[in-house]
Design an enzyme around this catalytic site. Structure first.
Site, PDB file in Angstrom:
ATOM      1  CE1 TYR A  32      -4.051   0.672  -0.949  1.00  0.00           C
ATOM      2  CE2 TYR A  32      -3.703   2.250   0.914  1.00  0.00           C
ATOM      3  CZ  TYR A  32      -4.774   1.791  -0.887  1.00  0.00           C
ATOM      4  OH  TYR A  32      -5.927   2.749  -1.008  1.00  0.00           O
ATOM      5  N   GLY A  36       6.328   8.290   0.711  1.00  0.00           N
ATOM      6  CA  GLY A  36       7.363   7.463   1.935  1.00  0.00           C
ATOM      7  C   GLY A  36       8.517   6.452   0.899  1.00  0.00           C
ATOM      8  CG  HIS A  37       6.194   2.765   1.205  1.00  0.00           C
ATOM      9  ND1 HIS A  37       5.110   2.636   0.807  1.00  0.00           N
ATOM     10  CD2 HIS A  37       6.726   1.477   2.046  1.00  0.00           C
ATOM     11  CE1 HIS A  37       4.382   2.500   2.463  1.00  0.00           C
ATOM     12  NE2 HIS A  37       5.731   1.239   2.872  1.00  0.00           N
ATOM     13  CD  GLN A  61       5.450  -6.076  11.141  1.00  0.00           C
ATOM     14  OE1 GLN A  61       5.836  -6.633   9.912  1.00  0.00           O
ATOM     15  NE2 GLN A  61       5.539  -4.981  10.736  1.00  0.00           N
ATOM     16  N   GLY A 147      12.642   3.534   6.207  1.00  0.00           N
ATOM     17  CA  GLY A 147      12.365   4.829   6.485  1.00  0.00           C
ATOM     18  C   GLY A 147      12.414   5.218   8.371  1.00  0.00           C
ATOM     19  CB  SER A 186       0.721   2.388   4.503  1.00  0.00           C
ATOM     20  OG  SER A 186       1.144   2.163   3.754  1.00  0.00           O
TER      21      SER A 186
HETATM   22  O1  PAF Z   1       8.307  -0.769   8.524  1.00  0.00           O
HETATM   23  C1  PAF Z   1       7.355  -1.888   7.953  1.00  0.00           C
HETATM   24  O2  PAF Z   1       6.753  -1.332   6.644  1.00  0.00           O
HETATM   25  C2  PAF Z   1       7.634  -3.021   8.181  1.00  0.00           C
HETATM   26  O3  PAF Z   1       7.456  -3.387   9.426  1.00  0.00           O
HETATM   27  C3  PAF Z   1       8.557  -4.197   7.752  1.00  0.00           C
HETATM   28  C4  PAF Z   1      10.300  -3.862   7.935  1.00  0.00           C
HETATM   29  C5  PAF Z   1       8.729  -4.606   6.343  1.00  0.00           C
HETATM   30  C6  PAF Z   1       8.494  -5.085   7.811  1.00  0.00           C
HETATM   31  O4  PAF Z   1       7.612  -5.927   7.783  1.00  0.00           O
END
Ligand code: PAF
Length: 291
Positions: A32, A36-37, A61, A147, A186
């Protein structure tokens, strides 16, 4: 742009590229994509020859009451955006590829995970460390770009790389913000239009904290109170934390000293949406006052 979905294929390609001297840059994401990405992809492109963006919404996570199920997903949109930003390949394994039946390993990182996000989201950083370790073993990057928006996460990943001897250089790129200062995320898509208008209060609170430090304030509790005061101007806000800490290890001395690198960390709920943000500031060498 190529898509790879299996670890074996990814490893084979990476070995082939590395044997030819190609520098592999990796941008781990949960998709998504926002600006930033894309900025991370562009940064990776600048400093490596071949950019792999990983796209995996990592169940390990997310806490049991968090937003794993409703986390926004749109592969086609992500594909186009990543390609336009200069990404060379998307590594997008599915859950069974990453965590097959019988998967039994965990990664636990201590100390740096004991407060702030780690305290509020038990198990979160173990999940991040585990998936990042697996992604690094699949992609075998020379460089990985993360980031600053997730400041504590960057510290956790640096610790992981040091402790487990990953041969990867970690690069942290500055937070990209909307015009009003809101850090791109996101999860901003969860905000109602009314709350979105007020969400830049996190950025304003960070600015207040920085101004106080630049104006001579050294006492941690005073800096924290200044950030809280600004956050409380939005009645819908529920503050999780708004704290100043040493950037290096997140320790919280009563008084900061000249030359200390300080991180201001904020997490709060706006309605049901949890937002985080941070800013780095160095304690000036002069101009001490009793503010
Ligand atoms: O920052 C994120 O989007 C997530 O924590 C990562 C580093 C991709 C790990 O799932």
């Amino acid at each position: 742009m190529e898509i790879i979905r299996t670890i074996k294929e990814m490893q084979n390609l990476s070995k082939k590229l590395s044997s030819k001297g190609v520098v592999i840059g990796c941008v781990p994401t949960m998709g998504y994509l926002h600006e930033g990405h894309l900025n991370l992809i562009r940064k990776a492109k600048e400093i490596s020859d071949f950019v792999v963006m990983t796209l995996f919404v990592n169940p390990k996570q997310f806490g049991p009451n968090e937003d794993f199920e409703r986390y926004p997903r749109d592969f086609d949109r992500d594909y186009k955006l990543a390609e336009n930003a200069g990404c060379d390949l998307i590594f997008a394994p599915d859950i069974i590829e990453m965590y097959p039946i019988g998967f039994s390993t965990s990664v636990e990182i201590q100390n740096i995970t004991s407060k702030f996000e780690g305290e509020r989201r038990p198990g979160h950083f173990d999940g991040v460390a585990l998936v990042v370790a697996k992604l690094f073993n699949a992609v075998k990057p020379d460089i990985a770009v993360f980031g600053q928006k997730d400041y504590q996460q960057t510290q956790v990943i640096k610790q992981l790389v040091r402790d487990l001897n990953f041969d990867v250089k970690i690069v942290v790129a500055p937070t990209v913000r909307e015009a009003d200062g809101l850090a791109m995320s996101s999860r901003n898509t969860y905000l109602t239009p009314e709350l979105r208008e007020k969400a830049n209060v996190l950025f304003n609170a960070l600015e207040d904290g920085i101004k106080a430090i630049e104006g001579g304030c050294r006492e941690r509790k005073v800096i924290n109170a200044i950030m809280h005061k600004r956050l409380r101007t939005v009645p819908e806000i529920k503050i999780d934390y708004a704290c100043a800490a040493l950037a290096e290890n997140l320790d919280e001395p009563d008084v900061f000293l000249a030359g200390d690198h300080v991180v201001l960390l904020i997490a709060c709920y706006l309605g049901t949406t949890r937002l985080i943000d941070n800013a780095l500031v160095t304690i000036p060498k002069t101009n001490v006052s009793k503010k």
